[in-house]
Enzyme design. Structure first.
Site, PDB file in Angstrom:
ATOM      1  N   ASP A 249       0.841  -1.192   0.000  1.00 35.56           N
ATOM      2  CA  ASP A 249       0.000   0.000   0.000  1.00 35.56           C
ATOM      3  C   ASP A 249       0.877   1.244   0.000  1.00 35.56           C
ATOM      4  OD1 ASP A 249       0.451  -1.090   2.742  1.00 35.56           O
ATOM      5  OD2 ASP A 249      -0.522   0.757   3.394  1.00 35.56           O
ATOM      6  N   SER A 250       0.545   2.182  -0.885  1.00 42.07           N
ATOM      7  CA  SER A 250       1.244   3.463  -1.025  1.00 42.07           C
ATOM      8  C   SER A 250       2.718   3.225  -1.366  1.00 42.07           C
ATOM      9  CB  SER A 250       1.079   4.288   0.252  1.00 42.07           C
ATOM     10  OG  SER A 250       1.477   5.615   0.062  1.00 42.07           O
ATOM     11  N   ALA A 251       3.652   3.616  -0.485  1.00 45.69           N
ATOM     12  CA  ALA A 251       5.067   3.358  -0.756  1.00 45.69           C
ATOM     13  C   ALA A 251       5.356   1.861  -0.790  1.00 45.69           C
ATOM     14  CB  ALA A 251       5.935   4.035   0.300  1.00 45.69           C
ATOM     15  N   HIS A 277      -2.360  -1.105  -3.493  1.00 40.65           N
ATOM     16  CA  HIS A 277      -3.286  -0.197  -2.836  1.00 40.65           C
ATOM     17  C   HIS A 277      -2.738   1.232  -2.944  1.00 40.65           C
ATOM     18  CE1 HIS A 277      -5.597  -3.373  -0.606  1.00 40.65           C
ATOM     19  NE2 HIS A 277      -4.451  -4.037  -0.764  1.00 40.65           N
TER      20      HIS A 277
END
Length: 428
Positions: A249-251, A277
């Site tokens: 998710d994200s990074a 994500h």
């Protein structure tokens, strides 16, 4: 007490949020004043609070207070939903030539700069710059999440791999936090993704990795830890690659993309699928000039404009501009995103984005770029969702559960186990 001015400032921010909350409630009470008219009042107030807190992280160098030191294990008896284990250092045979050269270059710069470590930060008083550790392979923590409804009540008795059957699937998860905050520990806010998704039954276990954050060790430490985690599952636990789904998710999604690319380039067996994500896929920020969502969702999202540039600066301070522009860190820069070869040979991918997040356009463009590269890619947009909607267990419902149902159905479909698709029309 050290760093007095810094903590006075942090206290002031917290006090301001408490005092401003009633005012925000009055401002956002009329539906016409809310960033999104479909949001309840409580969500509007939370978004405003998030946006006030987030700038504190780069301004106060607060990142190392919000991460975990890899060499310090947790109290295992306190874990309720996961089992703690260590992933051994990556074997030399899996380090390619360019990655080995990058490690040596970063290590040289890191050692040269040690003389500057410990200089007092005049802004906050007695705020000492932490000494960076090596980016070479080391032992790293990992948390194995399980569904407590079907697994042993005591996490300490959970076998990591012996209860896996031939058709069981596992997920290798990388948490978000801009490479500077967050943890795989089950008490971290990003761990709600693992604790809640495991209940949907599409994967037997989720291996969430506490890769080294940028304040602790510079890039490519995180990539090395990701490769270590893949090697641990395939070689030590003898889990077949086709049983594995990468997720982030994200990074963490950026890291999952980088790991997948590394395996493809080095002709190593990759996963059956990839789950992203709210993926952060452009550290050059070159797409923001032409991004509509970055402007229209600026005050709807939890992200704040100063956080990402600080994260990039911390992560890449020893690797240079060339690495920032590479397909490993910025596969969706304007240059890389147009290349049809960028995602060649990538596995089937499921991309999740929030309708109200600033990275929405970047996620849509990533989906289109993967399609052009011949990847079987699906995009699910979470209605009313902010950045990384899987992270928020209470105030992103019921859209969050619908997203998890759809994701579980997609994973089952990858392995030939069709189930009802609970998704809505916000899918591509």
């Amino acid at each position: 007490m050290t760093q007095p001015i810094k903590y006075i400032y942090i206290f002031g921010v917290c006090l301001s949020i408490a005092l401003l909350s009633p005012i925000w409630a009055l401002i956002d009470y009329p539906l016409s004043n809310r960033p999104n008219k479909d949001w309840p009042l409580s969500r509007c107030i939370r978004i405003r609070a998030f946006r006030m807190i987030e700038p504190v992280i780069p301004l106060c160098a607060f990142d190392r207070d919000l991460g975990r030191i890899p060499t310090e294990p947790p109290y295992a008896h306190l874990l309720k939903r996961s089992k703690f284990t260590y992933i051994p250092p990556l074997a030399e045979e899996y380090i390619s030539g360019w990655l080995r050269n990058l490690i040596e270059s970063v290590e040289t710069l890191r050692i040269e700069n040690e003389t500057k470590v410990g200089v007092i930060n005049e802004r906050w008083l007695q705020d000492y710059t932490p000494k960076l550790e090596t980016c070479r392979p080391i032992q790293i923590p990992c948390y194995v999440y399980f569904d407590e409804r079907v697994s042993p009540a005591k996490a300490s008795t959970l076998d990591l791999n012996l209860d896996l059957e031939e058709d069981d699937k596992v997920m290798l998860q990388f948490h978000g936090g801009g490479y500077i905050v967050g943890s795989a520990h089950e008490n971290d806010v990003t761990a709600t993704l693992c604790k809640d998704f495991i209940k949907f039954g599409s994967v037997k276990k989720i291996f969430s990795v506490d890769y080294r954050l940028a304040w602790y060790a510079p890039f490519p430490a995180a990539l090395i830890d990701a490769i270590s985690s893949w090697s641990y599952l395939v070689n030590q636990l003898e889990i077949k690659p086709h049983q594995i789904v990468f997720s982030g998710d994200s990074a963490g999604a950026n890291l999952a993309l980088a790991l997948t690319r590394y395996l493809i380039e080095n002709e190593l067996p990759g996963p059956s699928g990839l789950v992203l994500h709210s993926p952060w896929s452009d550290m050059t920020f070159s797409r923001r000039v032409m991004s509509t969502s970055f402007t229209t969702n600026k005050y709807k999202d939890i992200l704040e404009s100063t956080f990402s540039p600080y994260a990039v600066k911390m992560l890449t301070r020893y690797v240079g501009v060339e690495m920032i522009n590479s397909v490993y860190l910025s596969p969706m820069s304007q240059r890389n995103g147009k290349d049809v070869e960028t995602f060649k040979q990538f596995p089937s991918t499921f991309i999740i984005a929030g309708e109200c997040e600033m990275l929405l356009d970047e996620c849509v463009d990533l989906h289109e770029s993967m399609i052009r590269s011949g990847v079987g890619c699906r995009l699910h947009i979470v209605g009313r969702g902010v950045h990384d909607p899987a992270m928020f267990s209470s105030w992103q419902e019921p859209e969050r559960s619908e997203m998890f149902y759809t994701l579980a159905s997609w994973i089952d479909g990858l392995f030939g186990v069709p189930k009802p698709d609970y998704g809505d029309s916000n899918q591509v």
